[in-house]
Design an enzyme around this catalytic site. Structure first.
Site, mmCIF file in Angstrom:
data_model
loop_
_atom_site.group_PDB
_atom_site.id
_atom_site.type_symbol
_atom_site.label_atom_id
_atom_site.label_comp_id
_atom_site.label_asym_id
_atom_site.label_seq_id
_atom_site.Cartn_x
_atom_site.Cartn_y
_atom_site.Cartn_z
ATOM 1 N N ASP A 127 0.789 -1.205 -0.022
ATOM 2 C CA ASP A 127 -0.101 0.004 0.001
ATOM 3 C C ASP A 127 1.105 1.392 0.066
ATOM 4 O OD1 ASP A 127 -1.766 2.229 0.841
ATOM 5 O OD2 ASP A 127 -2.997 0.790 1.855
ATOM 6 N N TYR B 163 -9.526 16.291 -4.500
ATOM 7 C CA TYR B 163 -9.065 15.523 -5.498
ATOM 8 C C TYR B 163 -8.318 16.474 -6.415
ATOM 9 C CZ TYR B 163 -8.169 12.459 -9.710
ATOM 10 O OH TYR B 163 -7.828 11.932 -10.677
ATOM 11 N N LEU C 216 -11.584 12.293 -18.706
ATOM 12 C CA LEU C 216 -12.285 11.207 -18.162
ATOM 13 C C LEU C 216 -11.664 9.863 -18.749
ATOM 14 C CD1 LEU C 216 -15.711 12.992 -18.515
ATOM 15 C CD2 LEU C 216 -15.030 11.982 -16.361
#
Ligand code: NDP
Ligand code: 8X3
Length: 251
Positions: free
Chosen positions: A59, A152, A184
């Site tokens: 992680d 974000y 996107l």
């Protein structure tokens, strides 16, 4: 020509996985990273026919685990020519006054600090050799802020600033540093952002979004330029998208 080795974070899905496939097709050796071990193993099995693949299961939020994973690389994979800092996600889409501290922590810890931990583990060998290429996956959200994108967008603005800082500081060492900033892209991104909720369903409908492979091809283009050429910064959208809030949809 010497075979190059690429270290890709977030290789278990989306852009990172597609980049692994694209690189494998061109014979680039791979170190693939992510938390979902079963996916890493499946991708390793699939790509081992094309190239050598090593997997690292950690992680990026865990500083020590990240540095230990890099140190653990076997000799055949320890010389990293290309670092793709891709691991990251959006968590939540809320106005700032309603945002969740856990979501904010996740985005800053993964998208910004995780990128720094991985870079810290790999940059020293690049400066020592005076060669290497670091590609940070930013976002159109790193160039403009959209409603409810607040943290974000902040994390991706930080990625862009860090990329520029890396390019300046690593300039004396001849290390290339690039940012690839897509709009996107149809990946698991929105499933993660909305925690599996139904809001994710409509994000990529009514238009043809970028596919992960489209981004992977640009990343491969960037890493295959001649030694004197650095693709410093790419902003790429699907044709239907003009900016973060302007998307031509049919439905
Ligand atoms: P995905 O959700 O499909 O992939 C995200 C990847 O990041 C997964 O492989 C995931 O692996 C990894 N990851 C997430 N958190 C961690 C963590 N804590 N530690 C290690 N790995 C982690 O999304 P995308 O492919 O779309 O996203 C990849 C990058 O592209 C991100 O940085 C994203 O911000 C950026 N981007 C995406 C866009 C889009 O519209 N999709 C547009 C612009 C940029 P695992 O869960 O196995 O750990
Ligand atoms: C991903 C693109 O517009 O969903 O970075 O933020 S967007």
């Amino acid at each position: 020509m010497m075979t190059k080795t690429a270290f890709i974070t977030g290789a278990t899905s989306g852009i990172g996985e597609a980049t692994a496939y694209e690189f494998a097709k061109h014979g680039i050796k791979l170190v693939l990273c992510g938390r979902r071990l079963h996916r890493l193993k499946t991708i390793q099995d699939a790509l081992s026919r094309l190239t050598d693949v090593h997997i690292l299961n950690f992680d990026v939020r865990n500083r020590q685990a990240t540095l230990d994973a890099i140190t653990s690389l076997p000799k055949d994979f320890s010389k990293i020519d290309i670092l793709i800092n891709n691991a990251g996600n959006a968590h939540g889409l809320d106005p700032i006054q309603d945002g969740s501290l856990d979501d904010w922590d996740a985005m800053m810890d993964i998208n910004v600090k995780g990128l720094l931990y991985v870079s810290k583990g790999i940059i020293p060998q690049m400066t020592e050799r005076k060669s290497g290429h670091i590609i940070n996956i930013g976002s159109s959200a790193g160039k403009e802020v959209y409603p409810k994108g607040n943290v974000y967008c902040g994390s991706k603005h930080a990625v862009l600033a860090i990329t520029e800082g890396m390019r300046v500081d690593l300039n004396p060492f001849g290390i290339k540093v690039s940012a690839i900033n897509p709009g996107l892209v149809e990946t698991e991104f929105s499933k993660v952002r909305f925690k599996g909720g139904k809001e994710a369903d409509g994000v990529y409908t009514g238009f043809k979004a970028l596919q992960a492979k489209d981004v992977a091809e640009v990343i491969h283009f960037a890493v295959t330029r001649p030694a004197h050429v650095n693709i410093a910064d790419v902003l790429m959208f699907c044709t239907a998208q003009a900016n973060s809030v302007t998307v031509k949809k049919t439905v």
